[in-house]
Write an enzyme that holds these catalytic residues in place. Structure first.
Site, PDB file in Angstrom:
ATOM      1  N   ASN A 242      -6.643   7.240  -8.827  1.00  0.00           N
ATOM      2  CA  ASN A 242      -5.726   7.514  -7.717  1.00  0.00           C
ATOM      3  C   ASN A 242      -4.945   6.218  -7.492  1.00  0.00           C
ATOM      4  O   ASN A 242      -5.463   5.281  -6.915  1.00  0.00           O
ATOM      5  CB  ASN A 242      -6.535   7.905  -6.471  1.00  0.00           C
ATOM      6  CG  ASN A 242      -5.666   8.045  -5.243  1.00  0.00           C
ATOM      7  OD1 ASN A 242      -4.432   8.077  -5.329  1.00  0.00           O
ATOM      8  ND2 ASN A 242      -6.302   8.120  -4.077  1.00  0.00           N
TER       9      ASN A 242
ATOM     10  N   LYS B 251      -2.472   5.664  -5.646  1.00  0.00           N
ATOM     11  CA  LYS B 251      -1.930   5.485  -4.282  1.00  0.00           C
ATOM     12  C   LYS B 251      -0.472   5.023  -4.375  1.00  0.00           C
ATOM     13  O   LYS B 251       0.223   5.398  -5.325  1.00  0.00           O
ATOM     14  CB  LYS B 251      -2.821   4.539  -3.478  1.00  0.00           C
ATOM     15  CG  LYS B 251      -4.298   4.949  -3.572  1.00  0.00           C
ATOM     16  CD  LYS B 251      -5.198   4.302  -2.569  1.00  0.00           C
ATOM     17  CE  LYS B 251      -6.623   4.808  -2.778  1.00  0.00           C
ATOM     18  NZ  LYS B 251      -7.539   4.351  -1.741  1.00  0.00           N
TER      19      LYS B 251
ATOM     20  N   HIS C  47      -6.535  13.764   0.760  1.00  0.00           N
ATOM     21  CA  HIS C  47      -7.136  12.423   0.740  1.00  0.00           C
ATOM     22  C   HIS C  47      -7.224  11.893   2.176  1.00  0.00           C
ATOM     23  O   HIS C  47      -6.351  12.176   3.001  1.00  0.00           O
ATOM     24  CB  HIS C  47      -6.283  11.489  -0.130  1.00  0.00           C
ATOM     25  CG  HIS C  47      -6.954  10.181  -0.386  1.00  0.00           C
ATOM     26  ND1 HIS C  47      -6.939   9.152   0.535  1.00  0.00           N
ATOM     27  CD2 HIS C  47      -7.687   9.744  -1.435  1.00  0.00           C
ATOM     28  CE1 HIS C  47      -7.626   8.138   0.047  1.00  0.00           C
ATOM     29  NE2 HIS C  47      -8.104   8.465  -1.142  1.00  0.00           N
TER      30      HIS C  47
ATOM     31  N   GLU D 190      -6.547   9.139   3.420  1.00  0.00           N
ATOM     32  CA  GLU D 190      -5.364   8.393   3.865  1.00  0.00           C
ATOM     33  C   GLU D 190      -4.267   9.349   4.325  1.00  0.00           C
ATOM     34  O   GLU D 190      -3.526   9.051   5.266  1.00  0.00           O
ATOM     35  CB  GLU D 190      -4.870   7.471   2.737  1.00  0.00           C
ATOM     36  CG  GLU D 190      -5.816   6.281   2.566  1.00  0.00           C
ATOM     37  CD  GLU D 190      -5.905   5.744   1.150  1.00  0.00           C
ATOM     38  OE1 GLU D 190      -5.033   6.043   0.315  1.00  0.00           O
ATOM     39  OE2 GLU D 190      -6.881   5.019   0.865  1.00  0.00           O
TER      40      GLU D 190
ATOM     41  N   GLU E 222     -15.539  11.497  -0.739  1.00  0.00           N
ATOM     42  CA  GLU E 222     -15.147  10.101  -0.545  1.00  0.00           C
ATOM     43  C   GLU E 222     -15.475   9.650   0.876  1.00  0.00           C
ATOM     44  O   GLU E 222     -14.680   9.880   1.799  1.00  0.00           O
ATOM     45  CB  GLU E 222     -13.640   9.945  -0.776  1.00  0.00           C
ATOM     46  CG  GLU E 222     -13.203  10.283  -2.179  1.00  0.00           C
ATOM     47  CD  GLU E 222     -11.912   9.564  -2.532  1.00  0.00           C
ATOM     48  OE1 GLU E 222     -11.892   8.882  -3.559  1.00  0.00           O
ATOM     49  OE2 GLU E 222     -10.933   9.670  -1.774  1.00  0.00           O
TER      50      GLU E 222
ATOM     51  N   GLY F 293     -11.809   1.483  -0.629  1.00  0.00           N
ATOM     52  CA  GLY F 293     -11.061   0.234  -0.607  1.00  0.00           C
ATOM     53  C   GLY F 293     -11.800  -0.906   0.075  1.00  0.00           C
ATOM     54  O   GLY F 293     -11.213  -1.944   0.360  1.00  0.00           O
TER      55      GLY F 293
ATOM     56  N   SER G 298     -14.754   2.824  -3.822  1.00  0.00           N
ATOM     57  CA  SER G 298     -15.158   1.574  -4.454  1.00  0.00           C
ATOM     58  C   SER G 298     -15.947   1.767  -5.750  1.00  0.00           C
ATOM     59  O   SER G 298     -16.852   0.989  -6.057  1.00  0.00           O
ATOM     60  CB  SER G 298     -15.923   0.686  -3.462  1.00  0.00           C
ATOM     61  OG  SER G 298     -15.095   0.375  -2.347  1.00  0.00           O
TER      62      SER G 298
HETATM   63  P1  PGA Z   1     -11.104   2.883  -3.953  1.00  0.00           P
HETATM   64  O1  PGA Z   1     -10.291   4.226  -3.525  1.00  0.00           O
HETATM   65  O2  PGA Z   1     -11.686   3.186  -5.314  1.00  0.00           O
HETATM   66  O3  PGA Z   1     -10.062   1.818  -3.992  1.00  0.00           O
HETATM   67  O4  PGA Z   1     -12.159   2.677  -2.929  1.00  0.00           O
HETATM   68  C1  PGA Z   1     -10.801   5.483  -3.809  1.00  0.00           C
HETATM   69  C2  PGA Z   1      -9.875   6.536  -3.269  1.00  0.00           C
HETATM   70  O5  PGA Z   1      -9.338   6.353  -2.166  1.00  0.00           O
HETATM   71  O6  PGA Z   1      -9.659   7.574  -3.923  1.00  0.00           O
END
Ligand code: PGA
Length: 249
Positions: free
Chosen positions: A10, A12, A95, A97, A167, A173, A213
């Site tokens: 992903n 982003k 997601h 976010e 998630e 993140g 992560s």
């Molecule tokens: P990350 O993000 O691996 O940077 O923690 C995962 C995601 O938001 O899909």
């Protein structure tokens, strides 16, 4: 049954079109693993150049969002037809976010899941709890609710082709990965929920990813768990390490 693992990056809001081409070209030889489905979910403007760059490789290109209407006066949005027209096979839906910054709800997630399925795009349906919710002990209840609403009016035949990404928001993140046992517990609960709604055949077939992560040093342990069928990877999907995650074994 043995489910094929699926590892999705992903990206982003990272990588311009020219940077996207460079990253696809860099990663292409590193992710050439036929035993795993490999998907790069890229920003909309990168989709076409990334598809071009990925041609002839095992990389599928996915989107990070779509809108649930067919077409029309929805400034700034992208439709399922636009995505299928260029060959997009996957789309990330809901997601955290998008839920947090763009006001997505379980109901809009459901509409988007239905629209993706209608157009033959595999939705990667995201769910996850905040740290407060985990501490309150409501993680499983909350995830079950997210999943049940996301899958309203989705048939069993349709559901089994979809992908779910668990998630935990506190792990995204942050470098603070869920332990493999924590991730397995929730992924198993998601499978149980799917079994209750759709029966054992769908529950056995549907793929459930862990995200938050994931990196090249924790992927093997996470993906070895019985109900974790791969990962949705943010930060670590933007570098060569992603190849190590795809080749986690
Ligand atoms: P990350 O993000 O691996 O940077 O923690 C995962 C995601 O938001 O899909």
């Amino acid at each position: 049954m043995a489910r094929k693992k699926i590892v999705a990056g992903n990206w982003k809001m990272n990588k311009s079109p020219s940077e996207a081409v460079a990253l696809v070209n860099e990663l292409k030889p590193l992710v050439a693993n036929q035993e795993v489905d490999v998907v790069f979910c890229v920003p909309s403007i990168d989709i076409i150049p990334a598809l071009e760059a990925a041609k002839g490789s095992n990389i599928e290109i996915g989107a990070q969002n779509l809108y649930f209407e067919e077409s029309g006066a929805y400034t700034g949005e992208i439709s399922a037809t636009m995505l299928t027209d260029v060959g997009v096979k996957y789309v990330v839906i809901g997601h955290s976010e998008r839920r947090e910054y763009f006001a997505e709800t379980d109901e809009t997630v459901n509409k988007k899941v239905l629209k993706a399925i209608e157009h033959g795009i595999t939705p990667i349906v995201c769910c996850g709890e905040t740290l407060t919710q985990r501490e309150q002990g409501i993680t499983i209840d909350l995830i079950r609710q997210q999943i049940k609403i996301a899958y309203q009016n989705v048939s069993a035949d349709q559901a089994k082709t979809t992908v779910i990404a668990y998630e935990p928001i506190w792990a995204i993140g942050t470098g603070k990965t869920a332990t493999s046992d924590q991730a397995q517990e929730v992924c198993a609960a998601i499978r149980t929920c799917i079994r209750e709604v759709y029966g054992a055949a769908v529950a056995d077939e549907i793929r459930i990813q862990y995200g938050g992560s994931v990196n090249d040093s924790n992927a093997a342990e996470l993906f070895a768990k019985g109900d974790i069928d791969g990962g949705l990877v943010g930060g670590a999907s933007l570098k060569a390490d992603f190849g190590k995650i795809v080749n986690y074994k």
